[in-house]
Design a protein around this motif. Sequence first.
Motif, PDB file in Angstrom:
ATOM      1  N   CYS A 126      -0.463  18.607  18.155  1.00 54.61           N
ATOM      2  CA  CYS A 126       0.812  18.487  18.860  1.00 54.61           C
ATOM      3  C   CYS A 126       1.332  19.897  19.144  1.00 54.61           C
ATOM      4  CB  CYS A 126       1.795  17.707  17.995  1.00 54.61           C
ATOM      5  SG  CYS A 126       3.478  17.718  18.647  1.00 54.61           S
ATOM      6  N   CYS A 183       4.848  20.319  16.961  1.00 56.92           N
ATOM      7  CA  CYS A 183       4.928  20.391  15.492  1.00 56.92           C
ATOM      8  C   CYS A 183       3.566  20.588  14.824  1.00 56.92           C
ATOM      9  CB  CYS A 183       5.583  19.127  14.949  1.00 56.92           C
ATOM     10  SG  CYS A 183       4.491  17.698  15.000  1.00 56.92           S
ATOM     11  N   SER A 241       1.180  18.538  14.456  1.00 57.32           N
ATOM     12  CA  SER A 241       0.602  17.368  13.813  1.00 57.32           C
ATOM     13  C   SER A 241      -0.680  16.982  14.543  1.00 57.32           C
ATOM     14  CB  SER A 241       1.593  16.205  13.878  1.00 57.32           C
ATOM     15  OG  SER A 241       0.933  14.989  13.603  1.00 57.32           O
ATOM     16  N   CYS A 269       2.538  14.699  19.541  1.00 57.84           N
ATOM     17  CA  CYS A 269       2.414  13.528  18.678  1.00 57.84           C
ATOM     18  C   CYS A 269       3.459  12.503  19.120  1.00 57.84           C
ATOM     19  CB  CYS A 269       2.572  13.903  17.210  1.00 57.84           C
ATOM     20  SG  CYS A 269       4.252  14.362  16.753  1.00 57.84           S
ATOM     21  N   CYS A 290       7.169  13.448  18.236  1.00 56.34           N
ATOM     22  CA  CYS A 290       7.786  14.466  19.096  1.00 56.34           C
ATOM     23  C   CYS A 290       8.034  13.926  20.496  1.00 56.34           C
ATOM     24  CB  CYS A 290       6.906  15.710  19.178  1.00 56.34           C
ATOM     25  SG  CYS A 290       6.878  16.648  17.641  1.00 56.34           S
TER      26      CYS A 290
HETATM   27 ZN   LIG Z   1       4.725  16.619  17.024  1.00 61.29          ZN
END
Ligand SMILES: [Zn+2]
Length: 169
Positions: free
Chosen positions: A84, A87, A89, A116, A119
């Motif tokens: 992502c 973030c 992820s 992700c 988000c």
């Molecule tokens: Zn994210």
Amino acid sequence: MKKRVLVLNLDYSPVAIVSAQKAIVLCLMDKANCLSTYELLQIRTVSRSFDYPAVIRLNAYKNIPYKGVILNRNNLFRRDQGVCQYCESTKQLTIDHVIPRSKGGKSNWTNLVTACHRCNVKKGDKLPEEAGMRLKREPFKPSLSYFLANYAQSSAEEWLPYLSEKVVS
Ligand SMILES: [Zn+2]
């Protein structure tokens, strides 16, 4: 994931990435030669099996117009290294329009990023600034060399000897 095959031109410059089936057909038709195979892998057809090609070289020079890397979900995730862009992820990945479509954002390499699900929902129809979110890196249009080096390092070490240092760096 099925391993892909690197196609080199007569002058050894990389020109394409194809499926193993396509590579075998090119070799059987005498349009290319196999330079390297993936060890321990085989391709089976009804009547016979073949060593799994890793790198092939065309037998005649092909002037192939460079069309750029195709924009699709897999290639976009690959450009963003499967994380992502807000973030980092690696879970429930989806695609985010940095400038939302409702605000005229386009579906192209420089406006799409891997995000992700969380988000994506949090950002909704806002610009990153409006949602208080920050991109890890500006989205860019990847070159063929970027993809080749990336792919080789993650899943096709057999290609590395055929990629110039310029490509790998
Ligand atoms: Zn994210």
